[in-house]
Structure formats: C-alpha cells, structure tokens
Design an enzyme around this catalytic site. Structure first.
Site, PDB file in Angstrom:
ATOM      1  N   VAL A 501      34.131  37.473  14.019  1.00 59.68           N
ATOM      2  CA  VAL A 501      35.245  36.822  14.703  1.00 59.68           C
ATOM      3  C   VAL A 501      35.139  35.301  14.656  1.00 59.68           C
ATOM      4  CG1 VAL A 501      35.549  38.796  16.235  1.00 59.68           C
ATOM      5  CG2 VAL A 501      34.077  36.911  16.950  1.00 59.68           C
ATOM      6  N   GLU A 502      36.267  34.637  14.919  1.00 63.17           N
ATOM      7  CA  GLU A 502      36.377  33.169  14.959  1.00 63.17           C
ATOM      8  C   GLU A 502      35.811  32.511  13.703  1.00 63.17           C
ATOM      9  OE1 GLU A 502      35.764  30.891  18.425  1.00 63.17           O
ATOM     10  OE2 GLU A 502      36.299  32.489  19.798  1.00 63.17           O
ATOM     11  N   GLY A 503      36.168  33.067  12.568  1.00 61.90           N
ATOM     12  CA  GLY A 503      35.691  32.544  11.298  1.00 61.90           C
ATOM     13  C   GLY A 503      34.521  33.355  10.803  1.00 61.90           C
TER      14      GLY A 503
END
Length: 876
Positions: A501-503
């Site tokens: 997640v988040e990159g």
C-alpha cells in the site's frame, strides 16, 4: 624572463614539484575552491614552471571564457543546444513535475550533497510527547488494546462493536483534527506513538485508527478545504459521527495515477448552478463500506469552460457523501484474511454541487498537487509507526520465547543459530525506532520531506518483513500453529499489505527514492532541467558550471576519504559515534560522485535503469537510517546500554552501503570508464571496504540483551502493550519469562554442584529433590523452579481443534453474531443502509437531513425547496 621566482620550479626536485602540484590539486578539489582560485593556482604553476608566452595566451583565453559570465554563457548556450539535440536530460511529465515539486528537501539533501553538515543533521527536533498525549497513550490506547483479542477479530472479520464505539467515544478518529473542531490536535509524534502501540497489538486495530488520521479527507481539508468545508466536516470527523475514506486506486491506475479513468464533468443545471457529474470505479479503499464521506480523486473535464481554466483540468479531489444517489458501496475485499475494511466502490452519474471539490472552485485541477504534498509527509509517518510497533512486539515475543524454550537441556537462545536472527530483530527495531523519531521531529517542525517519506515507507516495512520472518523462525512450531495462542501468525499473514500500500515497495525503491530523489535532492540537477526546458541560458549557466565544480569536489573528497578511511573528515561529536560520522562523510562523497557519474553518462536513460537506481536508493536509504541512529544515540545521552546497539546498527548500515556500491561497480556502464569501474575501483572497494557486517560476538550481545529481565528488553520495547493477564497469550509468555529469569540462578547453582561432584550428571529437573537434600538449593528455590517449569510448559502448548470443530466452528470471518462496525454507533449514524450496494433516491428518508456535499448547512425536512434553492442532488 628576469622576474622574481620565475621558473623557480626548475631548481627544485621533480618529485617535489609533482607532489606539490598534486597536493594543490587535492586541496582545491577537496575544499571545493571556486573557479577563480583554480585559475590563480594555474597561473602560479605556469609562472613557477617558466611557461613561455605562447602558453600564457591560450591559458588567459580559457580563464577569460570560464570566469567572465557573458562569455561563458555563449559556451553554455552551445551545451544546451547539444543536450537538446541528444535528448540527454530526462523529460518530466506534468504528474512527475508535481511530485518533484511537492514537499520539501530536508536531511536527504545534506546526504546527497557529498559534504553533509553533520552539525545540522544532529541539531534537529527530537520530539517528546506532551502530558496529555502521554496520558492518552497510557490510558485509552492501553484500554482499547486490552479490549481487542486479535484472534477473535480475525474470526469475526471485524473489531467488535464495543471496540468501534470505544474508538469513537475516545476520539481515536480525530487525532489529526485540531481541538478547535473537536479533535485531539495531537502532534505527529503522538499520532505515530498511538499507531505504533496499536500496531504492536493488532494490525486491524492499527489500520482502523491510521486511515482517518493520515492521507484522506481530514488531512486534505485541514490544508486545502474552504472554511465552509472545514466547519461542516471536521467536527463530524473528529467526533466519529462520520468516518472518512479516500478513493484513489483503480484497476488500471495503481502506481501510475496518471492512468486514472474516473471522471468528473462540470455542467450547469436547470437553475443555472454549476454541478459535478462523477463516475468512478475504485478498489482497495480502506473503510469505504462504512464511511460517511468519500474523498474521491478523478480527472475533471469542463467542456464548456465554466470555471475558466480550460476543458481538461486534470486530477481533482472532491468530497462525496456516501448516501448520495449513484454511490455504490456495501462490499469488501479480503486482504489475506486481515480483518480491516478494504473495499471497492463505484459511482454512476453521481451529481454534487461544484463546491464539493476540496478547496472549492479554486481546487479544480489541483488534486494531484494536494495528494503529493500530503503524501510527502504522511507516507513517512503511519506505516513506519505500524512497522516499529510490529518490531517491538516481535522483539518482546522472540526474545522471551528464546529464553524459556528449551532443547537439549538449554534455552534455545543460547544457541548461536538462534542468536543470529535475534540480533537482527533487536538491531532492526533499534534502527527503525530511531528513524521514526527522527522523521517525526522533522514533520512536526513543518517539513514535508517526500524522499525521506519514501525511504521510511520502503525500509521500515521491508525490515518489518525480515524481522517477522526471523521471529517465525525462532518460534518455529509455536509460530505456525494458528489459533488464539499464536503470537506471530496473524502479523506474518499481514506482512504483504504494508509492502504493497501507499506506493508498492518495488516502485518506491527504484523510482521514488533515487529516481525522483536524484532530481529533487541534487543541488543543481533540477535547476538544469528546468532551465533547459525553459530555454533559460543564464540559469543553466550558473547551475551547470556549479555542477561541474560539485562533481570535482566530490570526486576528490571520495578519493581522499577512501584512502584515509574517512579520517580526513571531521565529526560533530567525540566518543563511540565519532568514527561513524567520518565514515558517513566518506559514504556521502562517494555516493554523490558516482550518482553524478551515472546521471552524466546515462542522462535520461537512467530512469529506466531501475537496478542501478535501486542500488543508489539503498545507499541513500542506509545513509539516512544511519544518520537517524547517530542522532538517537547522541540525543538520548549516549547511554552505555545502547552502545552495542549503536555499533551493530552502524556496522550493519555500512555493510549494506558496501554491498550496494559493489553492485554498482559491477553493473554501471560508463562509456570509456567501465574498465576503470570493473578493473580498478571494484577491486579496491573490496579490499578497502566501507563496512562489514557485525561480528558474531556483537550480535550475541544484542541477542542476549533481549532475553534478560529489564534492560534492553524494556527500553527497546517502550510503549508496547504488554498485558499482565495470563489469559492473554503475551501475558502468559511474560509470566513464564519472569519466572524463568527468577529461577535462572537456581539452575546455575545446580550446574556448579554437578561440576564439583556434589550432584550426579542428570537433567536438572531430575535433580531438584537431591539438590535440596544436599543443601545446594532451598525448598523455596525448588518450588520456584517447579512454578517456572509449569508456566513454561503451559506457554509452549499450541492450539488444537477437534476435526468437526475445525470444519464447523466458523474459522472463516463472518460467522460471529457480533457484526462489528455494522452493529456499532458508527453505522447507526449513517443515513444509508451499509448493506445496500447502491444508494438510490428512494433510499433517502425525506424527513432526514440531506447532505449538500458543499459544506453548507444541511436542509432538514421534507417540504419543497424554496424557488431559488435547487434540489441538492438532482441531475439537470
């Protein structure tokens, strides 16, 4: 020529002259002397060497060309034309430019410079919690951890309704929101501490609290919302009356947000009011199914140019009340069985007022900049906090287990094979917590360090993955047998989530840390690129020739520091940390020089050489992590008990940097110089390493430290939830650990008696009665050993299920009568049935408050709207 000292070098030994020239070159290069100083030094050399007039004339021309600005700019203009013809510098897309411009450059800029100011890196805020924040950590956080049985959460597929209500009533969803709006207004350090504590106990609990307090409607509203939007939404978000979610990811737009297919169209309704018609299909959206407001990212089109910004405005963010007709929710993903709400959502012809755009009309087209600015800080706070919490939990569990689990008559923690993973667990936890505090201090001071955030996200989640794997190796059968007593299984199960997640971590390492960092953090690269794109010769001239001087300085520094193993560099401190500061200066100079060499030889192609950029990212990452460790050690007063952790962490840091450099030297191709990298620099680097992995003895010291009562086991896991109740599995481990440590001296007495012949050679538990009879130990000590053995025996048991019980007892989520959030006050407050997958106009109660979505007061009542009041959600 009959001039004083002219041709004076002729009377000196040749060796001395050559040595003097080289020394002068080294001093000028090492100090980064300005160009005029080089010109003067060259003139001295020519004069002392008796150079004839025909040498002085071209030398004077060169000096004039490179020291007189208007003349030099003609050369720079030619270089610009050549670069454009060769397409040498990378082209930067609009989304890339926005990402590069977002946030600030902080300590990563110092490390990238090749000559970091260590006084500056050390003189940073080292945050402490306020009394109120610490009380929240010791009170509500401790209490909610005690309420949450992670196995039951897994079985239920959700937190209990009691837990949801507790979180709401105690302000967990409003940590980020200022007190003026009813929130806690906690510092970054406090929010990190909360997530760390919850994350060390239950991943679903941590994520549930993390999402409303990181990137999403709350943070975006604080920074970019209109006054009306803030006044309408922030109090509701702070109280938990309305949960937020944020929808960015799509099936065809993950890491490449520019491929987003969700759309918004500006149109004018029959009453002349501007509206948005939204259509979207999103996935992986945390809390979406039970949220009251959905932050939505989409591409905005204004075909009739109502907003005066053109037809295609780009990515925009809006606030969508989830009870708006056309919103589709009510479903959830199953992320590896980890029981937090992660959901798809769709919207079909969802109509909202134009003021639903975050920031109002002025926010149209500014969504990507908003997201990048917010992500530049947020990515470095919440996920690292959860990773550190996990690291502390594994440290506590693996250290305790190794101390009390016995094989071959010994605690397994005495075996060197077990010491090795235990040392990594302890060392990683020390490093991660140092970096967490260091980064929190920067963000609390107002920094938004995008590259540091990427470094933190990537490295802490990767270290968490490694140390949980190490913990599973130590626990062995106790780690793989699922059930309520398994202390690591669910954490192991959740590992890939934070990696993704988040990159996604692969992208974060290869593109964001160095790919964008090389442009963002380099003192001249971005100026050169922008000047080339703008055709600005003067700016390019200033940046380009300064860049050349920068490369020369770092090349000479790297050479000198390598020869002296960093001893030429200074340290801002004395004591055990000083040698590591000098090595860090060596690493920084070498990194900066070879980064410039790669950029200069590969140009725009470097973006696609991801194996190369990944290795550069590793060096920059470990320089940052090492700097954080050095700062921690100094800020906390150089405590003696931390010295082994300092040495292990920095030795490991430089070993990782060495490994990355070796990979670069073996794989980086520089036209005309590849032979030098392979044939000279690579062998020299292996002979003159910047670092080697910590030795076995030092690792053993760390491993034993987390197996001992008090000491490192306590300070290294500070603020971890540690129950005393033996009905909880960690409490049971702690009870067994305490008794085993108290009984340890009894075993030592008996071993001494065996060695001197007082007792026969048998297993210790077989000799307890004889030891009492021989007055080797007392009856109380024998009873203590019995209690310790009973506690140990109880702890090492694993869960088991009857065959029918396993098949029928609902080991899958969703079988419990407690429906979690669906039975909590969180959902009761919503104006929609969260089980329904789509909101239709008929679902709305005419007597209910109808959210406008624009921050204005809601219209209440079922009467007809005034003649000049349009229907809130009606299509044109």
């Amino acid at each position: 020529m009959n001039l004083p000292l002219f041709d004076v070098f002729a009377s000196m030994p040749t060796v001395g002259v050559v040595a003097g020239v080289l020394l002068a070159f080294f001093v000028l290069g090492y100090t980064g002397a300005p160009l005029w100083t080089w010109a003067l030094a060259g003139a001295v050399g020519l004069y002392g060497g008796g150079a004839p007039l025909w040498v002085w004339i071209p030398y004077g021309v060169l000096v004039a060309v490179f020291n007189i600005g208007p003349i030099r700019r003609q050369v720079s203009a030619g270089i610009m034309r050549l670069m454009e013809a060769l397409q040498f510098l990378p082209t930067i897309s609009e989304t890339e430019q926005t990402a590069i411009d977002a946030g600030t450059v902080w300590m990563e800029g110092e490390l990238f410079s090749g000559k970091p100011d260590f006084d500056k890196t050390l003189d940073q805020l080292y945050p402490e919690l306020t009394d109120e924040e610490q009380a929240f950590l010791d009170g509500p956080c401790e209490d909610v951890c005690a309420m949450v049985d992670d196995w039951q959460v897994h079985q239920r597929g959700d937190l209990s309704s009691e837990t949801w209500d507790y979180l709401k009533e105690n302000g967990f969803f409003g940590l980020i929101i200022p007190e003026a709006y009813g929130g806690k207004g906690f510092s970054v350090a406090a929010r990190s501490a909360v997530v760390q504590k919850l994350g060390g106990h239950s991943v679903p609990l941590a994520i549930t609290v993390m999402v409303p307090n990181s990137l999403g409607p709350g943070e975006l509203l604080l920074h970019y919302g209109t006054d009306a939007q803030q006044e309408h939404y922030l109090p509701r978000l702070a109280s938990g009356e309305m949960l937020p979610s944020f929808a960015l990811t799509e099936p065809n737009a993950g890491s490449d947000a520019g491929a987003m297919e969700s759309t918004g169209t500006v149109f004018e309704d029959d009453d002349g009011e501007l509206k948005l018609r939204l259509n979207w299909g999103k996935r992986y959206i945390s809390l979406a199914a039970i949220s009251g407001v959905l932050g939505l990212a989409f591409k905005l089109h204004d075909p009739e140019n109502h907003l005066g910004k053109g037809e295609d405005l780009g990515i925009t963010c809006a606030l969508v009340p989830t009870d708006t007709p056309g919103v589709k929710l009510g479903r959830r993903h199953d992320p590896l069985g980890v029981a937090f709400y992660n959901c798809p959502t769709e919207g079909e012809d969802v109509v909202l007022p134009i003021d639903a755009i975050i920031g109002g009309k002025e926010g149209a087209g500014e969504g990507w900049a908003m997201l990048m600015d917010a992500l530049s800080a947020g990515r470095g706070i919440m996920l690292p906090a959860q990773a550190v919490g996990g690291g502390k939990h594994v440290t506590r569990v693996a250290g305790g287990h190794a101390a009390i689990r016995e094989q071959f008559g010994l605690s397994i923690g005495k075996f060197e094979g077990i010491e090795e993973p235990l040392a990594r667990i302890a060392g990683y936890t020390y490093i991660m917590d140092a970096a967490r505090n260091y980064t929190n201090g920067a963000v609390d001071r107002g920094e938004k360090p995008g590259v540091v955030s990427a470094i933190m996200k990537y490295n802490t989640t990767e270290m968490q993955r490694d140390l949980v794997n190490d913990g599973m190796d130590v626990l062995a059968g106790n780690g793989i047998s699922r059930g309520p007593n398994n202390l690591l299984g669910l954490a192991y199960q959740a590992l890939p989530i934070s990696i993704t997640v988040e990159g996604a971590n692969i992208l974060t390492r290869t593109m964001m840390i160095f790919g964008q960092g090389a442009i963002r953090c380099h003192p001249y690269a971005l100026k050169e690129i922008e000047a080339l794109m703008d055709g600005d010769t003067k700016t390019f001239d200033d940046a380009f020739w300064s860049h050349i001087g920068h490369v020369v300085r770092n090349g000479v520094r790297a050479f000198g520091l390598s020869l002296t193993r960093g001893r030429l560099a200074s340290s801002p401190v004395s004591g055990p940390a000083a040698p590591y500061y000098r090595k860090m200066a060596w690493a920084s100079a070498s990194f900066a020089f070879f980064a410039d060499l790669a950029m200069g030889s590969l140009g725009g192609m470097l973006k696609r050489k991801e194996k190369i950029t990944g290795r550069f990212a590793d060096i920059l990452s470990w320089m940052y992590l090492g700097t954080a460790v050095l700062t921690r050690f100094e800020k906390e007063g150089r405590p003696a008990e931390q010295e082994p952790f300092l040495h292990w962490s920095l030795q490991y840091t430089f070993a990782q940097i060495q490994e990355a450099f070796e990979g670069l030297f073996e794989n980086l191709q520089v036209p005309g110089l590849t032979w030098l990298l392979r044939g000279v620099i690579a062998p020299w680097s292996r002979l003159n390493t910047i670092g080697e992995r910590p030795g076995d003895a030092l690792g053993g010291t760390l491993a034993q430290a987390i197996q001992e009562k008090d000491g490192a086991r306590e300070w290294l896991t500070e603020d971890l939830y540690v129950p005393q109740d033996t009905d909880q599995p960690l409490g049971e481990l702690e009870h067994a650990f305490r008794l085993s440590r108290e009984a340890y001296h009894v075993g030592q007495k008996m071993k001494d008696a065996i060695r001197d012949g007082t007792l026969p050679k048998k297993r210790l538990h077989q000799l307890l009665d004889a030891a009492v009879e021989q007055n080797v130990i007392t009856e109380d000590e024998r009873d203590l050993v019995h209690r310790a053995d009973e506690a140990r025996e109880q702890y090492i048991q694993v869960d088991e299920f009857g065959l029918d019980e396993y098949r029928q007892s609902g080991l899958l989520p969703g079988q419990s009568t407690d429906r979690g959030a669906l039975d909590s006050s969180i959902v009761e407050a919503l104006e929609r049935d969260v089980i329904d997958e789509e909101v239709t106009p008929e679902d709305l109660d005419d007597e209910a408050s109808v959210p406008r979505g624009d921050g204005a007061p809601d219209r209440v009542g079922g009467g007809e709207a005034d003649a000049d009041e349009p229907e809130p959600h009606g299509a044109a």
